[in-house]
Design a protein around this motif. Structure first.
Motif, PDB file in Angstrom:
ATOM      1  N   ALA A 133      58.713  34.127  38.604  1.00 19.51           N
ATOM      2  CA  ALA A 133      57.268  34.033  38.418  1.00 19.51           C
ATOM      3  C   ALA A 133      56.739  35.437  38.124  1.00 19.51           C
ATOM      4  N   PRO A 134      56.660  35.839  36.869  1.00 20.84           N
ATOM      5  CA  PRO A 134      56.197  37.191  36.550  1.00 20.84           C
ATOM      6  C   PRO A 134      54.695  37.323  36.778  1.00 20.84           C
ATOM      7  N   ILE A 135      54.253  38.488  37.199  1.00 18.40           N
ATOM      8  CA  ILE A 135      52.822  38.692  37.376  1.00 18.40           C
ATOM      9  C   ILE A 135      52.139  38.926  36.035  1.00 18.40           C
ATOM     10  N   PHE A 136      52.875  39.456  35.053  1.00 16.19           N
ATOM     11  CA  PHE A 136      52.288  39.736  33.743  1.00 16.19           C
ATOM     12  C   PHE A 136      52.520  38.551  32.821  1.00 16.19           C
ATOM     13  N   THR A 137      51.453  37.880  32.460  1.00 12.26           N
ATOM     14  CA  THR A 137      51.490  36.702  31.600  1.00 12.26           C
ATOM     15  C   THR A 137      50.358  36.817  30.588  1.00 12.26           C
ATOM     16  N   THR A 138      50.228  35.813  29.721  1.00 15.12           N
ATOM     17  CA  THR A 138      49.111  35.808  28.778  1.00 15.12           C
ATOM     18  C   THR A 138      47.789  35.803  29.527  1.00 15.12           C
ATOM     19  N   GLY A 139      47.716  35.001  30.598  1.00 17.59           N
ATOM     20  CA  GLY A 139      46.491  34.960  31.384  1.00 17.59           C
ATOM     21  C   GLY A 139      46.162  36.304  32.003  1.00 17.59           C
ATOM     22  N   LYS A 140      47.182  36.981  32.531  1.00 20.60           N
ATOM     23  CA  LYS A 140      46.956  38.306  33.112  1.00 20.60           C
ATOM     24  C   LYS A 140      46.504  39.289  32.037  1.00 20.60           C
ATOM     25  N   ALA A 141      47.069  39.174  30.832  1.00 18.04           N
ATOM     26  CA  ALA A 141      46.632  40.036  29.733  1.00 18.04           C
ATOM     27  C   ALA A 141      45.155  39.793  29.414  1.00 18.04           C
ATOM     28  N   ARG A 142      44.734  38.522  29.426  1.00 19.00           N
ATOM     29  CA  ARG A 142      43.316  38.228  29.183  1.00 19.00           C
ATOM     30  C   ARG A 142      42.438  38.815  30.278  1.00 19.00           C
ATOM     31  N   GLU A 143      42.902  38.759  31.519  1.00 14.83           N
ATOM     32  CA  GLU A 143      42.155  39.401  32.610  1.00 14.83           C
ATOM     33  C   GLU A 143      42.032  40.902  32.362  1.00 14.83           C
ATOM     34  N   MET A 144      43.136  41.511  31.957  1.00 15.40           N
ATOM     35  CA  MET A 144      43.143  42.962  31.744  1.00 15.40           C
ATOM     36  C   MET A 144      42.227  43.379  30.590  1.00 15.40           C
ATOM     37  N   LEU A 145      42.053  42.494  29.618  1.00 19.46           N
ATOM     38  CA  LEU A 145      41.216  42.805  28.459  1.00 19.46           C
ATOM     39  C   LEU A 145      39.755  42.417  28.665  1.00 19.46           C
ATOM     40  N   HIS A 146      39.456  41.739  29.759  1.00 22.06           N
ATOM     41  CA  HIS A 146      38.072  41.335  30.005  1.00 22.06           C
ATOM     42  C   HIS A 146      37.203  42.588  30.129  1.00 22.06           C
ATOM     43  N   PRO A 147      36.032  42.606  29.501  1.00 25.63           N
ATOM     44  CA  PRO A 147      35.271  43.864  29.422  1.00 25.63           C
ATOM     45  C   PRO A 147      34.553  44.276  30.695  1.00 25.63           C
ATOM     46  N   ASP A 148      34.343  43.361  31.647  1.00 24.58           N
ATOM     47  CA  ASP A 148      33.488  43.736  32.766  1.00 24.58           C
ATOM     48  C   ASP A 148      34.002  43.183  34.097  1.00 24.58           C
ATOM     49  N   TRP A 149      34.708  44.034  34.839  1.00 19.32           N
ATOM     50  CA  TRP A 149      35.088  43.726  36.213  1.00 19.32           C
ATOM     51  C   TRP A 149      34.349  44.661  37.169  1.00 19.32           C
ATOM     52  N   SER A 150      33.126  45.034  36.799  1.00 22.82           N
ATOM     53  CA  SER A 150      32.305  45.843  37.691  1.00 22.82           C
ATOM     54  C   SER A 150      31.696  44.950  38.767  1.00 22.82           C
ATOM     55  N   VAL A 151      31.061  45.572  39.755  1.00 28.04           N
ATOM     56  CA  VAL A 151      30.430  44.827  40.847  1.00 28.04           C
ATOM     57  C   VAL A 151      28.951  45.203  40.877  1.00 28.04           C
ATOM     58  N   PRO A 152      28.091  44.365  40.295  1.00 32.64           N
ATOM     59  CA  PRO A 152      26.656  44.654  40.326  1.00 32.64           C
ATOM     60  C   PRO A 152      26.094  44.519  41.736  1.00 32.64           C
ATOM     61  N   ALA A 153      24.937  45.127  41.940  1.00 35.18           N
ATOM     62  CA  ALA A 153      24.345  45.166  43.282  1.00 35.18           C
ATOM     63  C   ALA A 153      24.119  43.771  43.846  1.00 35.18           C
ATOM     64  N   GLY A 154      23.783  42.820  43.006  1.00 35.45           N
ATOM     65  CA  GLY A 154      23.504  41.471  43.484  1.00 35.45           C
ATOM     66  C   GLY A 154      24.720  40.740  44.005  1.00 35.45           C
TER      67      GLY A 154
END
Length: 317
Positions: free
Chosen positions: A264-285
């Motif tokens: 079960a590799p951690i790096f998959t197409t889905g993980k690549a899509r997560e890595m390319l997602h533009p915004d994993w910031s945490v807004p104040a809300g």
């Protein structure tokens, strides 16, 4: 603050779980954990939790785990699996089983479900979808008592003992390091994450769904993380931009190779899509209020500590 409060914990032998047990122990809580086999006592550096043998599929073990508990922290979960069904079995169905057991055996307990910032974007990957489904399962179990449910969404967690973020420091140690995507991602040191979850378990703060981050909730570009990792390991790599399509293709190949080898590799197409997602910031809300949690460890300090641990353990040269 905690007195003789009993806190039941799943996932206690995992990376975050080990630190969480120690944080709860430092607060004076009586910690009870679920484990599939006898754990090594040195996992928790002097904290001696009560051990209930069993797993998430064992309702009798779950009943023993939560009996008379003042709080239940569900930190068990999969970050890699062979397919979507395997993710859902643990991250959705396991959450449902623990939550139902807690409602039945500890109806007055606070239930803290440790999810992931990835649950914010369930369409990106099987992992993200399963964590989102786990949140829904917890909410359904606590539909009659929403004031007892806290959902915590950490971003990428790093720190001493973590094997998954080791790859960042290994990449930063080389002459050339790959960079991909143009987004920003929050991170959090494991000690900060464990401390925040422990406080929530011990009754600090209100019910709700909250995200965690380090002192920079706006997050970091991958290049900034690699440069800070390079400073921590004492190197100066040349950063090379990897096209999005190449990263996605590499994820497909990794997933295919893992299935071929029964892994079960951690790096998959889905993980690549997560890595390319533009915004994993945490807004104040979305952030856990400062009255409950204030991150203490930034990446400069945290990366230096992590590298020192990796080298002492022989994981980095």
């Amino acid at each position: 603050m905690s007195g003789d409060r009993i806190v039941a914990v799943t996932g206690a032998t995992g990376f975050l779980g080990r630190h969480l047990v120690m944080a709860l122990g430092c607060e004076g809580a009586r910690v009870r954990i679920l484990a599939r086999r006898d754990p090594a006592p040195e996992l928790w550096a002097g904290v001696a939790p009560e051990v209930v043998m069993g797993n998430l599929d064992d309702p009798h073990a779950l009943d023993r785990l939560v009996a008379r508990a003042d709080a239940v922290v569900h930190a068990a979960g999969l970050i890699k699996a062979r397919d979507r069904d395997a993710f859902l079995k643990t991250n959705r169905d396991g959450t449902r089983a623990v939550a139902i057991a807690a409602r039945r055996g500890a109806p007055d307990a606070r239930f803290v479900a440790v999810s992931s910032l990835a649950a914010r974007e369930p369409q990106l990957s099987d992992y993200a979808a399963s964590k989102h489904a786990g949140e829904e399962a917890a909410c359904a179990a606590y539909a009659d008592a929403p004031g007892r449910l806290v959902i915590v969404r950490p971003p990428a967690i790093y720190g001493p003992g973590d094997r998954e973020t080791l790859a960042i420091f290994q990449a930063a140690s080389r002459a050339v390091a790959p960079v991909f995507g143009s987004g920003r991602a929050a991170v959090v040191h494991v000690s900060d994450a464990a401390g925040a979850i422990a406080r929530l378990a011990l009754g600090v703060g209100d019910a709700g769904c909250y995200a965690l981050a380090d002192p920079n909730p706006a997050g970091y570009a991958l290049g900034d993380l690699l440069r800070e990792a390079a400073r921590a390991v004492g190197s100066n790599p040349r950063l090379v931009l990897i096209p999005d399509g190449l990263l996605l293709t590499a994820g497909q190949i990794s997933a295919w190779w893992g299935r071929l080898g029964g892994r079960a590799p951690i790096f998959t197409t889905g993980k690549a899509r997560e890595m390319l997602h533009p915004d994993w910031s945490v807004p104040a809300g979305e952030a856990l209020p400062a009255a409950v949690y204030r991150s203490k460890i930034g990446i400069a300090e945290g990366f230096r500590e992590t590298v020192a641990w990796y080298r002492a353990a022989g994981w980095l040269p």
